[in-house]
Motif scaffolding. Sequence first.
Motif, short mmCIF file in Angstrom:
data_model
loop_
_atom_site.label_atom_id
_atom_site.label_comp_id
_atom_site.label_asym_id
_atom_site.label_seq_id
_atom_site.Cartn_x
_atom_site.Cartn_y
_atom_site.Cartn_z
N SER A 42 -74.78 -68.49 27.29
CA SER A 42 -75.26 -67.11 27.34
C SER A 42 -76.47 -66.98 28.25
CB SER A 42 -75.62 -66.65 25.92
OG SER A 42 -76.15 -65.35 25.94
N ARG B 63 -75.60 -66.91 31.94
CA ARG B 63 -75.05 -65.62 32.37
C ARG B 63 -76.15 -64.56 32.47
NH1 ARG B 63 -70.42 -61.97 29.39
NH2 ARG B 63 -70.50 -60.24 30.87
N HIS C 120 -64.50 -57.82 26.81
CA HIS C 120 -65.16 -59.10 27.06
C HIS C 120 -64.08 -60.13 27.34
CE1 HIS C 120 -67.96 -62.46 26.68
NE2 HIS C 120 -67.03 -63.05 25.94
N ASP D 162 -68.93 -67.22 23.36
CA ASP D 162 -70.23 -67.86 23.52
C ASP D 162 -71.28 -66.90 24.06
OD1 ASP D 162 -69.12 -70.20 22.66
OD2 ASP D 162 -68.84 -71.05 24.65
N ASP D 163 -70.86 -66.03 24.98
CA ASP D 163 -71.81 -65.11 25.62
C ASP D 163 -71.42 -63.65 25.40
OD1 ASP D 163 -69.54 -65.24 27.13
OD2 ASP D 163 -70.56 -65.27 29.07
N GLU E 252 -72.60 -61.54 23.47
CA GLU E 252 -73.74 -60.64 23.30
C GLU E 252 -74.21 -60.09 24.65
OE1 GLU E 252 -75.71 -64.65 23.86
OE2 GLU E 252 -73.92 -63.86 22.88
N VAL E 253 -73.91 -60.82 25.74
CA VAL E 253 -74.26 -60.29 27.07
C VAL E 253 -73.43 -59.04 27.35
CG1 VAL E 253 -74.37 -60.79 29.53
CG2 VAL E 253 -74.88 -62.60 27.87
#
Length: 270
Positions: free
Chosen positions: A104, A107, A210, A215-216, A218-219
Motif C-alpha cells: 500500500s 502505491r 479496485h 493489500d492496497d 484502501e488506496v
Amino acid sequence: MGRGLSIGEFARLTRLSVRTLRRYHEGGLLEPASVDPASGYRYYTGEQIPVAQVIHRLRELDVPLADVRRILGADDPGVRAELLAGHLRRVEAELERRRAAAVSLRRLLAPDTEQLDVRLRAVRPRTVAAITETVRLDDVLEWYADAMSELDAAVAGSEPLGPPGGRYDDALFTEGEGDVLVHRPVADPPTRGRVAPVVLPAVELAVTVHRGPHDDIEVTYGRLGAWVVDHALAVDGPVEETYLVGPRDDPDPAAWRTEIGRPVFRVSDA
C-alpha cells in the motif's frame, strides 16, 4: 563428574554471547547445571547446548518469555508443538500485515496517474440471502471467510442473480467494531442457520473498481473519497463492496475485481 563447561566455553559452543546466557539465567529460562558457591561462576553441560539454542530461536521469533517457559516445561511434544504453532501463526499474520502495508505504501508514494473511473449508480431495493453481525475489525477477515462459506452452503442449488457482496458500517473502521453484512443475491433466499433473507434499501452509489488483491484497497477507497469530495457529494451510509471476481472465481489475485460503492447525496449544485 567434572566441573562442566564455563559460561565462556558454553557461549563459544552455542554461539551465544555470555551476556545473553546471563540474561537467560536471570529470566529463569536456562539455569546453569551448577554455580560455584565461592566464586559464583556458572557451569553448564553439553546436554544444555540444544536447549540454549532452542531458547535463542524462540526469542528471535519474539516468543514471550512466559510462552518460552511453557514450551520448555511441557513434557508432551504435542503440547509444545501446539504452543509453538500458535505463536508461528501470529508471526505469519504479522508478516502478512507488514507486507500488505508495504504494498500500500509503495502505491501511495507512486500513485496512479490515470484518472479514476467513477460512476454514479441508482440501485433499487433488492432481497438477498445474507448474514449480519457486529464484528471487530481485527476479526473481520476470519469472520468474512466463515460467513461466506456458510452462505455458499445455504444457497447451493439456488439461481444466482449476481455476484456476492458486503456492506460495512463506517464504525467498523472508525471505532474498531461495527455491523457487517455479507450477501449473495439469489432467487428465493433461504433461512438457514445465520443465513436469512434481507431487503437491502434503495441507494445511490459512487462506484469504482479496485483491481487485484486487497493489500492496497484502501488506496482505491481514498481516491474514491477524494472524487466524492471533488464532486460536492457527501457519504451517506455503509460502504458496499461487490466481488465481481474473487478467490472463488480465480486463484490468481491479479485477476480479482472488487467494486467499491459509496452511498452519496449531493450537497450543492457545483
